[in-house]
Write a protein that holds these residues in place. Structure first.
Motif, mmCIF file in Angstrom:
data_model
loop_
_atom_site.group_PDB
_atom_site.id
_atom_site.type_symbol
_atom_site.label_atom_id
_atom_site.label_comp_id
_atom_site.label_asym_id
_atom_site.label_seq_id
_atom_site.Cartn_x
_atom_site.Cartn_y
_atom_site.Cartn_z
ATOM 1 N N THR A 608 46.591 39.490 41.089
ATOM 2 C CA THR A 608 45.555 40.221 41.839
ATOM 3 C C THR A 608 44.692 39.218 42.538
ATOM 4 O O THR A 608 44.371 38.170 41.999
ATOM 5 N N SER A 609 44.258 39.580 43.746
ATOM 6 C CA SER A 609 43.550 38.613 44.569
ATOM 7 C C SER A 609 42.061 38.813 44.594
ATOM 8 O O SER A 609 41.347 37.931 45.022
ATOM 9 N N ALA A 610 41.572 39.905 44.160
ATOM 10 C CA ALA A 610 40.141 40.162 44.286
ATOM 11 C C ALA A 610 39.472 40.382 42.948
ATOM 12 O O ALA A 610 38.270 40.586 42.899
ATOM 13 N N ALA A 647 45.644 24.453 40.557
ATOM 14 C CA ALA A 647 45.164 25.630 41.287
ATOM 15 C C ALA A 647 46.363 26.416 41.812
ATOM 16 O O ALA A 647 47.506 25.922 41.833
ATOM 17 N N ASN A 648 46.095 27.648 42.242
ATOM 18 C CA ASN A 648 47.145 28.517 42.768
ATOM 19 C C ASN A 648 46.746 29.042 44.144
ATOM 20 O O ASN A 648 45.558 29.237 44.417
ATOM 21 N N THR A 723 37.858 34.242 40.089
ATOM 22 C CA THR A 723 38.214 35.199 41.139
ATOM 23 C C THR A 723 38.795 34.461 42.335
ATOM 24 O O THR A 723 38.237 33.461 42.785
ATOM 25 N N TYR A 724 39.901 34.941 42.845
ATOM 26 C CA TYR A 724 40.542 34.320 44.003
ATOM 27 C C TYR A 724 39.738 34.659 45.264
ATOM 28 O O TYR A 724 39.329 35.798 45.465
ATOM 29 N N LYS A 725 39.539 33.670 46.120
ATOM 30 C CA LYS A 725 38.739 33.834 47.317
ATOM 31 C C LYS A 725 39.548 33.484 48.559
ATOM 32 O O LYS A 725 40.449 32.635 48.521
ATOM 33 N N THR A 769 31.597 29.982 45.619
ATOM 34 C CA THR A 769 32.358 31.229 45.642
ATOM 35 C C THR A 769 33.371 31.352 44.514
ATOM 36 O O THR A 769 33.720 32.453 44.102
ATOM 37 N N ILE A 770 33.873 30.216 44.006
ATOM 38 C CA ILE A 770 34.901 30.290 42.947
ATOM 39 C C ILE A 770 34.315 29.869 41.603
ATOM 40 O O ILE A 770 34.151 30.692 40.708
#
Length: 963
Positions: A608-610, A647-648, A723-725, A769-770
């Motif tokens: 999931t990206s968000a 990281a991914n 959380t992915y940003k 943000t991350i």
């Protein structure tokens, strides 16, 4: 005896030629004998350095040998006898280690017994006190008394006084002065002990204490002589000795390949003895793990030194052949006369054999000592034609050096006898015919050796190129700095083959020049063109010799500069700046014992990206102040660099592992290092490109090609528990400081090797943000001699909590001190210097003898009206058409050889770590230095020849003609 007198007279008559030949023999013997000397010296330095590193990293002295035995017999007398036998054996073999002994310790120990107090009112009898009796040889010299007194050497009123360590008072619940007796049903004649002193090691770093003092917290330390008398050697006691240790510590600064072999051989002998004699034993020799790999490297280094010296030995072979050929040329008339008067070829050749043996014996005696001087010169080499003051190599002559010297003398003797052997085949008539016109094809041209050598070298070139292509495309690993010997042999063959091919063509060029101006050339030039054109064979040896020496010098310079530069550039690129530090950050992570939960896998975490990833609680960090690093003395610039190796990145529905780097563009540009021309634009331009947009990133070309990413695309980045940003791709890069784009794993049977991927973004945006996680501190030091030392002192003085530090300066020094790197620098520097020296001697010797042999010709020309200046002009023209042409052709051959063959040296580097890409370098200063030497050599030669020419008298020439 008569033949010896004749040989000595002949040698005195040609003393300058004989001295020149002796010079070449000594140089050849010195060069060959220096190989085993240098191999051992450089390996000894490398081994000592590795042992020092082992001592620093492990905290244990490396070159020790400890033999431990556990005696299982129930008879104390038999155990005592076994102990005495081992003592005698150890005493007999200790000198066979061939190393100075710094410390020798013998330890004895009994079974562990239960001790009960004599005075039960003062000491609690219910406490279990289990201890053993231990004795050390020479204990008094290595301890300091903390409390109490030293024990008596004999029992006092039947009580044995002993020492204890501080922790024993707590472990055994006692104080000094208490008496204890062995309470064990196995012991019918118990003894009473009384602790009278507490000890500590006199020096914490004393090699005597091969085990921690705390390990004796349940031991009573008895006087060694008293222990021997009471337990080991007593026939009345029933207290048996159970354990024995024999410990040696050696001075490893004197360790070399001979002592390594002795160390291993003695270790194996001890191991075989105790294994075959006792059931329970242990042997520890930490140095064996460090030593083992150097036995293989010894052979690698020897092969590489032979390979590196192939071009130099070819030059020396040509020099010896040329000088001996000049000697024989001057004596061909005598040889022809002897042959015409009945002397056999064997008799004539025997005189040259004796002459060669006499010179060879002198070279054999002197050469190895000159080889030692060469080795010291190689040890001071810090780069090509660069010498520094470093600790001298431990240089010693050995039997191998004299064996190699004998090989060199034998080979040199053969080389010097070849011209004599060929000369004995010619009769006096044939000799006069050869002197009349020397246009006959030489041996190598007659049998097309030039074509054969070029064919072999071109085949080798193509084979190396195929191997290099396979290594790079499949991600295969080559052995660390394992130099293929053919890398040096093939260029030497190419140099020789191309030189011979050009000499095949050169006479045609001379004839063309003669034909073009045959109607306009002045008499002096006309005569010179005829002389060179009709006697081309006469100049072949000189021209080949000069071409090979100059080409070898240029090739050595280019190869050494290229390998040095690529090695150092690899270190600079891998680190990216002068110093990288990881600083301890305060955090709320639980202690390791409270952990146990592992993070989720990278690919599963990015479905999931968000949404934040569920899992263990994310650790919260507190950023330490950064300004302190910018204010440290010696610091020019400092930058925060966040690196996340796991990281991914999510692009559409696919997820892959990446290396994420977060930077502050301005500070990073001032601090980081990247070699020019690796990118399409300067890396400052890429930093400026993303500087205006917080979410802008740069991605590696490997990622762009695999995922189909282009400028303007959006990607999502994150890692476990965050959380992915979204980020926006602004540019694509091939290289970046510290990023290795090469495959790190070999290709499997079904798929290509996976390429690493990099994303570079803004540190502030990633943190806001991350997540806020520890970053690295990159330091660019001032360009001052003591900046690094001042910086390190400031780090220690301010007690900055550094968890890890990478020092590029230290790694560069280590790279320069690598024995294989030192060998390349030293041997190629030596080859360059030898090529200059022998080319000068060969050039001058040839022309002086040539001039002396043509006194009659020049005298007749002067008598015919040719002025002295015209003779000088003829001499200069001849020099230009022969020596000058040879130098010019040699320079061209050297450059062509470098362009073709120096790129193959990247086979010596691991393709997986060779970043930036291997690049061939030509340092103009090397070529300029060599050209200046050559120019100076020609000028000096012309001055000497002109001086000799001015001394020619017409009446002497006429008289010589009459004779």
């Amino acid at each position: 005896m008569a033949i010896l007198v004749m040989i000595f007279r002949k040698m005195l008559k040609n003393k300058w030629l004989e001295l020149s030949l002796l010079f070449g023999l000594v140089l050849s013997v010195a060069l060959v004998s220096s190989m085993p000397i240098y191999t051992e010296a450089i390996l000894q330095r490398m081994l000592v350095k590795e042992l020092e590193n082992y001592q620093v990293s492990s905290g244990a002295y490396p070159v020790t040998h400890r033999t431990g035995l556990y005696l299982t017999d129930d008879d104390p007398q038999k155990n005592g006898e076994s102990t005495r036998q081992v003592d005698a054996f150890m005493e007999s073999v200790k000198d066979r280690f061939s190393l100075p002994i710094l410390e020798q310790v013998t330890e004895r120990g009994t079974d562990t017994f239960s001790f009960k107090p004599i005075d039960t009112e003062r000491v609690d009898p219910e406490v279990r006190r289990n201890a053993d009796l231990v004795a050390f040889s020479n204990l008094e010299q290595h301890i300091k008394l903390v409390d109490g007194v030293m024990p008596a050497k004999e029992p006092v009123n039947g009580v044995y006084e002993v020492l204890v360590v501080e922790s024993a008072l707590t472990q055994l619940k006692m104080v000094l002065g208490n008496e204890f007796i062995i309470a064990d049903e196995r012991i019918k004649k118990p003894i009473t002990v009384k602790p009278v002193g507490i000890i500590n090691p006199k020096d914490e770093h004393d090699l005597f204490w091969y085990t921690s003092v705390e390990s004796y917290s349940r031991s009573f330390l008895m006087d060694f002589e008293l222990f021997e008398k009471t337990i080991t050697n007593s026939s009345e006691t029933d207290i048996s000795m159970r354990s024995g240790f024999w410990f040696f510590a050696f001075d490893y600064s004197r360790m070399n390949m001979q002592s390594i072999e002795s160390f291993i051989r003695t270790h194996n002998r001890i191991e075989g003895y105790v294994t075959n004699t006792f059931n329970s034993q242990s042997i520890k020799a930490p140095a064996l793990s460090v030593i083992s790999k150097y036995l293989d490297r010894q052979e690698q280094l020897r092969v590489m030194l032979w390979s590196l010296n192939v071009p130099v030995m070819i030059m020396l072979g040509f020099y010896l052949f040329m000088v001996s050929n000049l000697i024989v040329d001057r004596q061909k008339t005598e040889i022809a006369v002897l042959r015409s008067r009945g002397a056999s070829r064997l008799q004539v050749l025997l005189s040259y054999v004796i002459e060669g043996i006499l010179l060879g014996v002198v070279a054999y005696i002197i050469g190895p000592y000159v080889g030692m001087l060469i080795t010291k010169l190689l040890g001071a080499s810090n780069g090509f034609l660069e010498f520094v003051q470093r600790s001298a190599l431990i240089v010693e002559l050995n039997a191998t050096a004299y064996k190699y010297a004998l090989y060199a003398v034998t080979f040199s003797l053969i080389m010097t006898l070849i011209p004599a052997f060929l000369a004995t085949r010619t009769s006096i008539v044939g000799h006069k015919q050869q002197m009349a016109r020397m246009t006959k094809l030489s041996f190598w041209h007659k049998y097309f050796l030039d074509i054969v050598l070029l064919g072999i070298s071109i085949y080798g070139l193509q084979s190396f190129k195929r191997r290099m292509s396979d290594l790079q495309s499949l991600g295969l690993d080559s052995a660390s700095f394992k130099v293929d010997p053919l890398l040096f042999l093939v260029p030497a063959l190419f140099t020789l083959g191309l030189g011979l091919l050009l000499l095949r063509i050169y006479p045609l060029f001379i004839r063309l020049v003669y034909w073009i101006g045959r109607r306009v050339w002045p008499p002096s030039l006309y005569s010179t063109l005829i002389q060179v054109g009709r006697s081309s064979t006469q100049y072949n040896f000189l021209m080949v010799f000069l071409m090979v020496t100059l080409a070898t010098g240029l090739f050595s310079a280019s190869a050494a500069r290229t390998m040095n530069s690529n090695t150092l550039e690899k270190v600079r690129y891998k680190n990216g700046t002068d110093v990288i530090m990881n600083i301890k950050w305060e955090n709320d992570a639980p202690p390791p014992s409270m952990g146990g939960m592992e993070e989720a896998g990278g690919e599963e975490a990015a479905d999931t990206s968000a949404l934040p990833i569920t899992g263990p609680k994310r650790i919260q960090y507190t950023e330490p102040p950064f300004q302190v690093f910018t204010e440290l003395p010696g610091v020019e610039n400092a930058a925060k660099v966040f690196v996340k190796d796991d990281a991914n990145v999510q692009i559409g529905k696919s997820t892959s592992r990446i290396k994420l780097m977060g930077v502050d563009t301005d500070e990073f540009g001032k601090t980081a290092y990247l070699k020019d021309r690796l990118l399409e634009h300067h890396f400052y331009d890429y930093l400026n490109l993303i500087s205006t947009e917080p979410s802008a990133v740069l991605v590696s070309r490997s990622m762009a090609q695999e995922a189909g990413v282009k400028e303007g695309d959006s990607i999502y980045i994150g890692w476990n528990n965050v959380t992915y940003k979204p980020f926006t791709v602004y540019g694509i890069i091939d290289f970046w400081p510290t990023f290795n784009p090469n495959p790190q794993q070999p290709a499997s049977a079904n798929k290509k090797p996976e390429l690493p991927k990099l994303v570079v973004g803004h540190l502030s945006y990633i943190q806001s943000t991350i997540a806020l996680e520890p970053y690295q501190v990159w330091i660019d030091l001032k360009d001052e001699p003591n900046a690094r030392m001042v910086f390190n002192e400031a780090i220690n003085e301010k007690e900055i909590p550094v968890e890890n530090i990478i020092d590029t300066g230290y790694e560069l020094t280590q790279a320069k001190n690598d024995p294989f790197q030192m060998a390349i620098n030293g041997v190629m520097t030596l080859g360059f210097l030898i090529s200059v020296v022998i080319s000068f001697f060969g050039f001058l010797l040839y022309w002086v003898l040539s001039l002396n042999g043509r006194v009659l010709q020049y005298g007749i020309l002067r008598a015919m009206g040719i002025s002295f200046m015209q003779l000088i002009g003829m001499l200069i023209t001849e020099q230009v058409l022969t020596s000058g042409a040879a130098f010019l052709l040699g320079a061209g051959i050297g450059n062509v050889t470098s362009v073709l063959f120096v790129p193959l040296f990247q086979l010596s580097f691991n393709p997986a770590t060779q970043v930036p890409p291997f690049q061939v370098l030509f340092d103009p200063s090397d070529s300029f230095r060599l050209y200046m030497i050559v120019t100076g050599m020609i000028i000096i030669g012309l001055v000497i020849l002109g001086h000799l020419l001015s001394r020619i008298k017409i009446h002497q020439a006429v008289k010589l003609g009459e004779d």
